[in-house]
Design a protein around this motif. Structure first.
Motif, PDB file in Angstrom:
ATOM      1  N   TYR A  55      24.039  48.791   5.163  1.00  0.00           N
ATOM      2  CA  TYR A  55      24.666  47.640   5.829  1.00  0.00           C
ATOM      3  C   TYR A  55      23.537  46.766   6.364  1.00  0.00           C
ATOM      4  N   MET A  56      23.298  45.611   5.706  1.00  0.00           N
ATOM      5  CA  MET A  56      22.067  44.868   5.950  1.00  0.00           C
ATOM      6  C   MET A  56      22.313  43.450   6.461  1.00  0.00           C
ATOM      7  N   SER A  57      21.380  42.976   7.285  1.00  0.00           N
ATOM      8  CA  SER A  57      21.343  41.584   7.710  1.00  0.00           C
ATOM      9  C   SER A  57      20.738  40.762   6.575  1.00  0.00           C
ATOM     10  N   SER A  58      21.415  39.663   6.183  1.00  0.00           N
ATOM     11  CA  SER A  58      20.991  38.874   5.024  1.00  0.00           C
ATOM     12  C   SER A  58      20.382  37.549   5.448  1.00  0.00           C
ATOM     13  N   ILE A 112      22.722  53.659   6.333  1.00  0.00           N
ATOM     14  CA  ILE A 112      21.572  52.907   6.829  1.00  0.00           C
ATOM     15  C   ILE A 112      22.044  51.535   7.285  1.00  0.00           C
ATOM     16  N   MET A 113      21.535  51.079   8.451  1.00  0.00           N
ATOM     17  CA  MET A 113      21.940  49.786   8.996  1.00  0.00           C
ATOM     18  C   MET A 113      20.725  49.039   9.529  1.00  0.00           C
ATOM     19  N   SER A 114      20.697  47.721   9.326  1.00  0.00           N
ATOM     20  CA  SER A 114      19.656  46.903   9.950  1.00  0.00           C
ATOM     21  C   SER A 114      19.773  47.012  11.458  1.00  0.00           C
ATOM     22  N   GLY A 115      18.622  47.000  12.125  1.00  0.00           N
ATOM     23  CA  GLY A 115      18.631  47.018  13.575  1.00  0.00           C
ATOM     24  C   GLY A 115      18.929  45.639  14.137  1.00  0.00           C
ATOM     25  N   ALA A 350       9.650  47.157  19.592  1.00  0.00           N
ATOM     26  CA  ALA A 350      10.837  47.924  19.984  1.00  0.00           C
ATOM     27  C   ALA A 350      12.107  47.091  19.825  1.00  0.00           C
ATOM     28  N   ASN A 351      12.328  46.605  18.604  1.00  0.00           N
ATOM     29  CA  ASN A 351      13.545  45.855  18.310  1.00  0.00           C
ATOM     30  C   ASN A 351      13.741  45.831  16.795  1.00  0.00           C
ATOM     31  N   TYR A 352      14.823  45.210  16.350  1.00  0.00           N
ATOM     32  CA  TYR A 352      15.131  45.109  14.920  1.00  0.00           C
ATOM     33  C   TYR A 352      14.970  46.461  14.220  1.00  0.00           C
ATOM     34  N   GLY A 353      14.086  46.563  13.231  1.00  0.00           N
ATOM     35  CA  GLY A 353      13.921  47.837  12.546  1.00  0.00           C
ATOM     36  C   GLY A 353      15.170  48.269  11.800  1.00  0.00           C
ATOM     37  N   GLN A 421      13.664  42.079   1.189  1.00  0.00           N
ATOM     38  CA  GLN A 421      13.872  43.193   0.279  1.00  0.00           C
ATOM     39  C   GLN A 421      14.003  44.525   1.017  1.00  0.00           C
ATOM     40  N   GLY A 422      14.527  45.503   0.281  1.00  0.00           N
ATOM     41  CA  GLY A 422      14.579  46.859   0.789  1.00  0.00           C
ATOM     42  C   GLY A 422      15.559  47.020   1.935  1.00  0.00           C
ATOM     43  N   PHE A 423      15.306  48.049   2.730  1.00  0.00           N
ATOM     44  CA  PHE A 423      16.144  48.309   3.895  1.00  0.00           C
ATOM     45  C   PHE A 423      15.639  47.425   5.032  1.00  0.00           C
ATOM     46  N   VAL A 424      16.386  46.383   5.331  1.00  0.00           N
ATOM     47  CA  VAL A 424      15.994  45.390   6.336  1.00  0.00           C
ATOM     48  C   VAL A 424      16.202  45.995   7.733  1.00  0.00           C
TER      49      VAL A 424
END
Length: 540
Positions: A55-58, A112-115, A350-353, A421-424
């Motif tokens: 589940y990714m931020s685009s 997996i999810m974007s932070g 210490a954010n996003y990821g 790209q990849g796991f954002v």
């Protein structure tokens, strides 16, 4: 006799079977299976396929349609030794923060999810049991990420809960240039400075002298101006080693606006304003209004600005030429801090990821995959691309291939410039970020040199002293009640502070009332109690 005859028949049968078997093997090696042409033999065990949801931020085009995605997937599969069947769910980056909260709250979480920028959200859902605690997996499955953590100041406080749990991979940043560059230099109209032989300022005294000279030459102008952001007061705060909020000074948290160095910055700006050296609209004008002034000879000096604006401010066919320089310094405080420096080495923010679901069937495998994104090999692929296609090596250094100046080579590999790209969010790479900027005339140490703004800011500042302490501060994790208390007090304090700072700068309030202002500020809200609370958290 019968036993001997039976034995001979048995032996003949065994020899016959062996011969037939060998013949069959030889036939299989020499003659391909016509029903499986071009594919692996069906006698070989099938490679295991792992199915996961991401589940990714685009931020741009669909990454799955790019050549770079195919290369990323091939490398990832080779690294883990399994095939990947990934269901990608992309959500527009503007909508993502709220939608991922709903997803986390639902309990039906993707693998997996974007932070998100607000780390407190990730800690909250981690503590509620929605996210995997990745700390137990670091030693065995995440050597690359662990190295980032170990090289990041205060990561023990910013990335872990008090109980030692870690609920997300932090936003990685690699800077292997050795330079703490910044995209926020000072900008000057060099054609005017050179025409009148005016020294490009290196400190605030020289900045004032240049402004006075320009005012004499162009009496209808306001030589000094400022962008909407960063603000003029930010330039003085950086040179005077303070900040317009609570900040970490290297030893403890303090409230910047009550410091003498902050007042000194206001006094300097007020002096420029009173002497009509500073545009009276510097606090209220839009970016378009500023551009109209700097392209028509109404202003010539910006002490702190985004580097990319020099090109839009220049009008070559009219001889208007803007360039960059290191921001003015205050000799009293030594080397100036720079805005948004590129931290050296390998750093974790210490954010996003990226977050991992507590319910995933493959915790070890997913931690291993996410860790691979922090490897030099994968970072180089995701940011430099492919040698010969998107970059080349010249004198031992990578350089992008950009034949027509439109970055088509990168677009052919990875779609538009915002595609992630990849796991954002995968780690960022500083050397490929700044190299996309155009070169500009950069002044330092008495001479002009053509280089990218970040290169100039890195080359002509001290990497050890240019980074403000608050850029690598311990992150404070307050309880819900303490966070609410902080928000209530500091919102009122900052609002009152902003209102009165404008009054001091515009002459609506005299700076002789500074002590009275500080007393008023403490009565609006007990900001010192918040500072004390934050320092108490650091000492725990």
């Amino acid at each position: 006799m019968k036993k001997k005859k039976a034995f001979m028949l048995s032996l003949l049968l065994v020899v016959t079977l062996v011969f037939v078997g060998c013949s069959q093997v030889n036939n299989n090696l020499s003659e391909p299976n016509n029903t499986n042409s071009g594919e692996e033999s069906t006698s070989k065990p099938a490679e295991e396929t792992i199915k996961i949801t991401a589940y990714m931020s685009s931020f741009g085009d669909d990454p799955k349609e790019t050549e770079l995605y195919k290369l990323w997937k091939e490398k990832m599969e080779a690294y883990i030794g399994k095939k990947l069947d990934i269901e990608w769910i992309y959500v527009n980056s503007d909508d993502y923060p709220e939608k991922v909260k709903l997803t986390l709250a639902s309990g039906d979480t993707p693998d997996i999810m974007s932070g998100v920028k607000d780390a407190e959200v990730m800690f909250q859902f981690g503590n509620q049991g929605s996210l995997l605690d990745i700390a137990p997996y670091l030693d065995e499955y995440a050597p690359n990420y662990k190295a980032y953590l170990e090289s990041t100041k205060f990561s023990d406080k910013s990335m872990y809960t008090p109980e030692g749990k870690m609920f997300f991979f932090g936003d990685g940043f690699r800077n292997d240039t050795g330079l703490a560059g910044s995209a926020y230099p000072a900008l000057y109209r060099f054609d005017v400075f050179q025409k009148h032989n005016i020294k490009v300022p290196e400190n605030w005294d020289e900045f004032y002298d240049a402004a006075v000279k320009l005012k004499e030459l162009y009496p209808d102008s306001y030589p000094v101006n400022s962008q909407e952001w960063p603000k003029f007061i930010d330039a003085l705060a950086l040179s005077n080693h303070t900040k317009s909020d609570i900040y970490w000074n290297g030893e403890k948290y303090v409230y910047g606006p009550t410091e003498e160095s902050f007042k000194e910055g206001l006094m300097y700006i007020r002096k420029l304003y009173d002497e009509k050296l500073l545009d009276p609209e510097f606090l209220s004008q839009s970016q378009d209004q500023l551009k109209a002034k700097v392209t028509t000879g109404k202003s010539f000096m910006l002490p702190l600005a985004w580097a990319g604006w020099w090109e839009q401010y220049s009008v070559p066919d009219q001889g208007v030429s803007w360039g960059a320089a290191v921001n003015p310094k205050n000799e009293k405080y030594g080397d100036q801090w720079v805005l948004g420096p590129a931290l050296l080495g390998h750093t974790i923010y210490a954010n996003y990821g990226v977050m991992v679901s507590k319910n995933t069937k493959y915790p070890e495998l997913i931690v291993k995959m996410l860790d691979y994104q922090y490897s030099d090999e994968m970072i180089d692929l995701m940011h430099w691309g492919v040698e010969g296609k998107t970059y080349q090596v010249v004198d031992g250094k990578k350089e992008f291939i950009n034949k027509n100046g439109d970055w088509q080579e990168k677009k052919d590999l990875n779609g538009d410039g915002t595609t992630r790209q990849g796991f954002v969010f995968a780690p960022q790479n500083y050397s490929t970020d700044y190299i996309a900027y155009k070169k500009v005339q950069f002044f330092a140490k008495g001479q002009f040199e053509e280089m990218r703004p970040q290169e100039g800011m890195g080359k002509f500042t001290n990497s050890e002293t240019a980074i403000a302490p608050y850029e690598q501060a311990p992150v404070i994790r307050l309880s819900k009640e303490d966070e609410a208390k902080k928000s209530q007090i500091m919102t009122a304090v900052q609002t009152y502070m902003d209102e009165n700072i404008y009054k001091f700068l515009l002459g609506e309030r005299d700076l002789s009332e500074w002590d009275a202002f500080k007393k008023e500020l403490s009565e609006i809200g007990d900001y010192q109690s918040i500072v004390d609370m934050m320092n108490a958290q650091v000492s725990k």
